[in-house]
Scaffold this motif. Structure first.
Motif, mmCIF file in Angstrom:
data_model
loop_
_atom_site.group_PDB
_atom_site.id
_atom_site.type_symbol
_atom_site.label_atom_id
_atom_site.label_comp_id
_atom_site.label_asym_id
_atom_site.label_seq_id
_atom_site.Cartn_x
_atom_site.Cartn_y
_atom_site.Cartn_z
ATOM 1 N N THR A 2 0.870 -1.167 0.000
ATOM 2 C CA THR A 2 0.000 0.000 0.000
ATOM 3 C C THR A 2 0.913 1.225 0.000
ATOM 4 O OG1 THR A 2 -0.040 0.175 2.416
ATOM 5 C CG2 THR A 2 -1.726 -1.241 1.383
ATOM 6 N N TRP A 3 0.304 2.388 0.038
ATOM 7 C CA TRP A 3 1.132 3.598 0.114
ATOM 8 C C TRP A 3 1.904 3.627 1.434
ATOM 9 C CZ3 TRP A 3 0.605 7.267 3.901
ATOM 10 C CH2 TRP A 3 -0.583 7.239 4.653
ATOM 11 N N VAL A 4 1.352 3.024 2.473
ATOM 12 C CA VAL A 4 2.050 2.974 3.768
ATOM 13 C C VAL A 4 3.281 2.075 3.665
ATOM 14 C CG1 VAL A 4 1.857 2.335 6.205
ATOM 15 C CG2 VAL A 4 -0.053 3.470 5.070
ATOM 16 N N THR A 5 3.129 0.945 2.988
ATOM 17 C CA THR A 5 4.277 0.054 2.790
ATOM 18 C C THR A 5 5.381 0.788 2.034
ATOM 19 O OG1 THR A 5 2.703 -1.780 2.557
ATOM 20 C CG2 THR A 5 4.985 -2.218 1.957
ATOM 21 N N ALA A 6 5.019 1.446 0.954
ATOM 22 C CA ALA A 6 6.004 2.172 0.147
ATOM 23 C C ALA A 6 6.688 3.262 0.976
ATOM 24 C CB ALA A 6 5.332 2.768 -1.081
ATOM 25 N N LEU A 7 5.914 3.995 1.762
ATOM 26 C CA LEU A 7 6.478 5.054 2.595
ATOM 27 C C LEU A 7 7.412 4.470 3.653
ATOM 28 C CD1 LEU A 7 6.606 8.040 3.389
ATOM 29 C CD2 LEU A 7 4.564 7.663 4.795
ATOM 30 N N CYS A 8 7.013 3.373 4.279
ATOM 31 C CA CYS A 8 7.860 2.753 5.311
ATOM 32 C C CYS A 8 9.136 2.159 4.713
ATOM 33 C CB CYS A 8 7.076 1.710 6.089
ATOM 34 S SG CYS A 8 5.869 2.450 7.204
ATOM 35 N N VAL A 9 9.051 1.600 3.510
ATOM 36 C CA VAL A 9 10.260 1.109 2.839
ATOM 37 C C VAL A 9 11.199 2.278 2.565
ATOM 38 C CG1 VAL A 9 11.159 0.124 0.681
ATOM 39 C CG2 VAL A 9 9.225 -0.955 1.839
ATOM 40 N N MET A 10 10.650 3.380 2.102
ATOM 41 C CA MET A 10 11.469 4.552 1.820
ATOM 42 C C MET A 10 12.110 5.093 3.104
ATOM 43 S SD MET A 10 10.464 8.037 -0.221
ATOM 44 C CE MET A 10 9.204 8.486 0.947
ATOM 45 N N LEU A 11 11.311 5.225 4.162
ATOM 46 C CA LEU A 11 11.845 5.730 5.428
ATOM 47 C C LEU A 11 12.900 4.798 6.004
ATOM 48 C CD1 LEU A 11 8.559 7.012 7.083
ATOM 49 C CD2 LEU A 11 10.485 8.401 6.291
ATOM 50 N N PHE A 12 12.617 3.488 5.981
ATOM 51 C CA PHE A 12 13.590 2.543 6.526
ATOM 52 C C PHE A 12 14.859 2.518 5.681
ATOM 53 C CE2 PHE A 12 15.120 -1.654 8.034
ATOM 54 C CZ PHE A 12 15.089 -1.386 9.388
ATOM 55 N N SER A 13 14.728 2.707 4.367
ATOM 56 C CA SER A 13 15.907 2.785 3.491
ATOM 57 C C SER A 13 16.790 3.962 3.871
ATOM 58 C CB SER A 13 15.489 2.951 2.028
ATOM 59 O OG SER A 13 14.867 1.811 1.553
ATOM 60 N N LEU A 14 16.161 5.060 4.220
ATOM 61 C CA LEU A 14 16.917 6.254 4.592
ATOM 62 C C LEU A 14 17.543 6.164 5.968
ATOM 63 C CD1 LEU A 14 14.427 8.969 3.303
ATOM 64 C CD2 LEU A 14 16.669 8.415 2.338
ATOM 65 N N MET A 15 16.925 5.374 6.857
ATOM 66 C CA MET A 15 17.328 5.447 8.257
ATOM 67 C C MET A 15 17.914 4.163 8.835
ATOM 68 S SD MET A 15 14.261 7.745 9.727
ATOM 69 C CE MET A 15 15.257 8.343 11.067
ATOM 70 N N HIS A 16 18.016 3.089 8.081
ATOM 71 C CA HIS A 16 18.497 1.839 8.686
ATOM 72 C C HIS A 16 20.027 1.796 8.757
ATOM 73 C CE1 HIS A 16 19.177 0.661 4.547
ATOM 74 N NE2 HIS A 16 19.691 -0.484 4.942
ATOM 75 N N TRP A 17 20.538 0.676 9.239
ATOM 76 C CA TRP A 17 21.974 0.501 9.459
ATOM 77 C C TRP A 17 22.798 0.796 8.209
ATOM 78 C CZ3 TRP A 17 18.372 -3.484 9.985
ATOM 79 C CH2 TRP A 17 18.256 -4.329 8.879
ATOM 80 N N PRO A 18 24.038 1.227 8.428
ATOM 81 C CA PRO A 18 24.934 1.438 7.290
ATOM 82 C C PRO A 18 25.381 0.086 6.715
ATOM 83 C CG PRO A 18 26.067 1.916 9.348
ATOM 84 C CD PRO A 18 24.639 1.606 9.692
ATOM 85 N N CYS A 19 25.866 0.093 5.500
ATOM 86 C CA CYS A 19 26.328 -1.153 4.886
ATOM 87 C C CYS A 19 27.596 -1.649 5.579
ATOM 88 C CB CYS A 19 26.567 -0.952 3.386
ATOM 89 S SG CYS A 19 27.966 0.100 2.985
ATOM 90 N N SER A 20 27.972 -2.859 5.274
ATOM 91 C CA SER A 20 29.111 -3.485 5.952
ATOM 92 C C SER A 20 30.418 -2.731 5.706
ATOM 93 C CB SER A 20 29.252 -4.945 5.510
ATOM 94 O OG SER A 20 29.461 -5.024 4.113
ATOM 95 N N THR A 21 30.602 -2.210 4.505
ATOM 96 C CA THR A 21 31.821 -1.459 4.203
ATOM 97 C C THR A 21 31.922 -0.213 5.071
ATOM 98 O OG1 THR A 21 31.695 -2.253 1.934
ATOM 99 C CG2 THR A 21 33.142 -0.386 2.348
ATOM 100 N N THR A 22 30.802 0.457 5.258
ATOM 101 C CA THR A 22 30.785 1.647 6.108
ATOM 102 C C THR A 22 31.089 1.259 7.559
ATOM 103 O OG1 THR A 22 29.192 2.708 4.652
ATOM 104 C CG2 THR A 22 29.404 3.611 6.879
ATOM 105 N N CYS A 23 30.497 0.177 8.015
ATOM 106 C CA CYS A 23 30.775 -0.284 9.382
ATOM 107 C C CYS A 23 32.257 -0.612 9.569
ATOM 108 C CB CYS A 23 29.918 -1.506 9.726
ATOM 109 S SG CYS A 23 28.176 -1.133 9.951
ATOM 110 N N LEU A 24 32.850 -1.279 8.581
ATOM 111 C CA LEU A 24 34.280 -1.591 8.673
ATOM 112 C C LEU A 24 35.134 -0.326 8.647
ATOM 113 C CD1 LEU A 24 34.448 -4.740 6.380
ATOM 114 C CD2 LEU A 24 34.659 -4.653 8.876
ATOM 115 N N THR A 25 34.719 0.657 7.872
ATOM 116 C CA THR A 25 35.446 1.926 7.831
ATOM 117 C C THR A 25 35.340 2.647 9.170
ATOM 118 O OG1 THR A 25 35.051 2.114 5.460
ATOM 119 C CG2 THR A 25 35.646 4.143 6.625
#
Length: 130
Positions: free
Chosen positions: A68-91
């Motif tokens: 739904t539009w809520v799913t799309a919005l939550c995917v977008m928000l979580f994409s912006l705010m979730h953990w950094p990738c492994s390379t960033t963590c190693l850096t």
């Protein structure tokens, strides 16, 4: 794959996602840009195979899987705010010489993403916007 998605699904639903989406974010830890292709492959493997030639086919695939539009919005928000990738963590570990700061830099955006998505998804449910 569907067993893991089924296990993650109850928690994912709380934050406006589904088990396949959350699993794609977890599997995307090495490189965040592979999250959306993992979602698409997961949805396509559980149904019949098809090639997505247009945005309309992509839209239909997502809608058929409960987006739904809520799913799309939550995917977008979580994409912006979730953990950094492994390379960033190693850096971060290399630069700070600290597992503590690496863990903090993983935990803070992850918790922020979970909280924001929880608020958005449940506010939409509460206001009957879904």
């Amino acid at each position: 794959m569907s067993l893991c998605a089924g296990f993650l699904d109850p928690f994912a639903r709380l934050i406006g996602l589904d088990g396949y989406i959350l699993m794609a974010f977890i599997l995307g830890f090495p490189a965040n840009e592979i999250v959306v292709p993992i979602i698409i492959m997961s949805y396509m493997s559980s149904k019949s195979m098809m090639e997505l030639d247009s945005l309309n086919q992509l839209k239909q695939l997502l809608v058929d899987n409960g987006w739904t539009w809520v799913t799309a919005l939550c995917v977008m928000l979580f994409s912006l705010m979730h953990w950094p990738c492994s390379t960033t963590c190693l850096t971060i570990k290399k630069e700070t010489q600290s597992w503590k700061w690496t863990f903090v830099s993983f935990l803070v955006p992850t918790l922020s993403g979970i909280v924001i998505c929880f608020i958005v998804a449940n506010l939409a449910r509460l206001l009957a916007l879904v």
